[in-house]
Design an enzyme around this catalytic site. Structure first.
Site, PDB file in Angstrom:
ATOM      1  N   ASP A 146      12.933   0.803  -5.010  1.00 51.56           N
ATOM      2  CA  ASP A 146      11.997   0.178  -4.082  1.00 51.56           C
ATOM      3  C   ASP A 146      11.471  -1.095  -4.729  1.00 51.56           C
ATOM      4  OD1 ASP A 146      10.186  -0.438  -2.129  1.00 51.56           O
ATOM      5  OD2 ASP A 146       8.948   1.351  -2.374  1.00 51.56           O
ATOM      6  N   ASP A 148      14.090  -3.784   1.364  1.00 51.86           N
ATOM      7  CA  ASP A 148      13.606  -3.668  -0.007  1.00 51.86           C
ATOM      8  C   ASP A 148      13.747  -2.284  -0.622  1.00 51.86           C
ATOM      9  OD1 ASP A 148      11.770  -2.549   1.694  1.00 51.86           O
ATOM     10  OD2 ASP A 148      10.001  -3.354   0.674  1.00 51.86           O
ATOM     11  N   GLU A 149      14.456  -1.357   0.022  1.00 53.51           N
ATOM     12  CA  GLU A 149      14.632  -0.054  -0.611  1.00 53.51           C
ATOM     13  C   GLU A 149      15.942   0.586  -0.178  1.00 53.51           C
ATOM     14  OE1 GLU A 149      12.053   3.200   0.531  1.00 53.51           O
ATOM     15  OE2 GLU A 149      11.373   2.092   2.299  1.00 53.51           O
TER      16      GLU A 149
END
Length: 452
Positions: free
Chosen positions: A11, A105-106
């Site tokens: 993350d 983003d993850e």
């Protein structure tokens, strides 16, 4: 359940704000808030410097400004975020063929498919440490927090335990000990409503949840949810890492600074959004059968209306016609604060001849008896902030920079890039011919640019 800690969750910390701080040297180490900057905006991401003051994602920008008035409030630069995300995802796919992106983003990574010789705690810890260093290198210094465990549930929770720039590997057999003291809200699917139901039943921690019999959980939260919570409370999660996540819909929506009541204006906005959705469908080589409009009224009530075609399409005219018609089914006379258009029921094919005679049977203005809206009236709403704070610009004399702020016919620019260090500030007329948006940047607010 796996016997080795082979599911990794990464993350990127405060992703949008971190990209802004990377590219804007004068903001490094200072509070940065990315999201809607208007009176009705919502925080998308806050830097850790802003979080100290209580600013959080999904908070209204108005409240964020009250808590942290000295922060830099910026609209999103989604091209920059996507470019950075691609670098990270390519890095992850180089590590394992099984990578499941959850957002920009993850992502989850299946280390069991990576061909590693050592899947012990020490072995996967070394892999995770190298990965963190590689992420920082390919992103220009961004940090990613990593969790590694025997399941998706525990890996995702672990990645959040030591933020920012954390690394937590959960040894096999210790998962339940890790979860028991935590708030029940860490379990996926336990939102505010479910948490309140559980609280009334005396359930506050995962330990409390583990002590509740399965039939009681079903009674409190329903069959499907109760069964899932019973398993998750025992760290019983055998969900695999799925390499390709199917796109379920493509949509665009916008929140407006004032309540909109002009019917022609609303139709113009819906048609513009329909055009953007159709363009994204064609770019992704997709088509869809179901057109949906989302309308949030002045009193915050939200209405959705949908219509399903006999076959999928990516035709702008068809999507726009249906969207206008669906808009007409909702009473908007009290004012509208949010509009959105989406297409779902996606396919990778189009029945070309189904709409071939569209213009002969359905006129472009079908669904409306109003006069067309003047172009400048629509532009006044959709480009109400043409020089959005944070957007990249270029000046013929001073070079590359970003918008610090604008108003009363002026725009202020700080001339700096990721590699220059903090730069000087200059103010220009908004119509200065030497100043232009940088390539790849747009005038749109971030609310108008969701990932489909």
């Amino acid at each position: 359940m796996r016997s080795d800690p082979t599911i990794l969750h990464v993350d990127l910390d405060a992703f949008f704000a971190a990209v802004e701080q990377r590219d804007k040297p004068s903001l490094r180490g200072k509070p940065v808030v990315v999201g809607g900057v208007g009176g009705r905006g919502v925080v998308a991401t806050a830097s850790y410097e802003a979080r100290v003051f209580g600013v959080r994602s999904a908070m209204s920008t108005r409240e964020a400004r009250a808590r942290c008035p000295h922060a830099a409030y910026l609209t999103g630069r989604f091209d920059a975020y996507r470019q950075t995300s691609r670098r990270v995802m390519e890095l992850l796919r180089g590590l394992s063929p099984l990578v499941e992106p959850l957002s920009l983003d993850e992502a989850f990574v299946d280390l069991a498919a990576a061909g590693l010789d050592d899947l012990s705690v020490a072995g996967v810890t070394a892999v995770a440490e190298r990965l963190k260093a590689d992420v920082a290198e390919v992103t220009g210094g961004l940090c990613g927090s990593v969790g590694v465990a025997t399941s998706k549930l525990v890996a995702k929770i672990a990645s959040d335990l030591d933020k920012p720039d954390g690394l937590v590997v959960v040894p096999p057999g210790t998962e339940r000990d890790l979860l028991r003291p935590m708030s029940v809200g860490v379990i996926p699917g336990v939102g505010p409503a479910t948490a309140e139901r559980l609280r009334r039943a005396g359930v506050h921690t995962v330990q409390d949840l583990e002590d509740v019999p399965a039939d009681e959980l079903v009674r409190v939260v329903g069959q499907a949810h109760g069964t899932s919570l019973y398993r998750m409370a025992r760290a019983d999660d055998d969900r695999p890492v799925v390499a390709e996540r199917e796109t379920k819909s493509v949509s665009v929506e916008g929140t407006y600074d004032t309540d909109l009541v002009d019917r022609r204006l609303l139709e113009g906005l819906v048609e513009r959004q329909a055009t953007q959705v159709a363009e994204r469908l064609r770019k992704a080589r997709l088509s869809g059968r179901t057109v949906t409009v989302k309308i949030r009224l002045h009193d915050f009530t939200t209405h959705t209306r949908s219509s399903t075609l006999p076959a999928p399409t990516d035709d702008t005219r068809v999507v726009a016609r249906l969207a206008r018609s669906l808009l007409g089914e909702v009473d908007t006379s009290g004012g509208v604060r949010l509009l959105g258009v989406g297409v779902s029921g996606l396919a990778d094919w189009i029945q070309e001849d189904l709409f071939a005679d569209y213009e002969d049977t359905e006129q472009a203005g079908a669904g409306s008896t109003l006069e067309p809206l003047p172009a400048d009236a629509l532009a006044a709403v959709t480009r109400s902030r043409p020089w959005a704070p944070g957007m990249d610009v270029v000046h013929a004399e001073h070079g590359a920079g970003w918008v610090w702020g604008s108003g009363v016919g002026r725009v202020t620019v700080r001339f700096e890039t990721a590699g220059t260090g903090p730069g000087p500030v200059r103010t220009f007329r908004m119509d200065d011919p030497a100043l232009a948006p940088a390539a790849g940047d747009r005038f749109d607010d971030p609310e108008d640019d969701p990932e489909g």
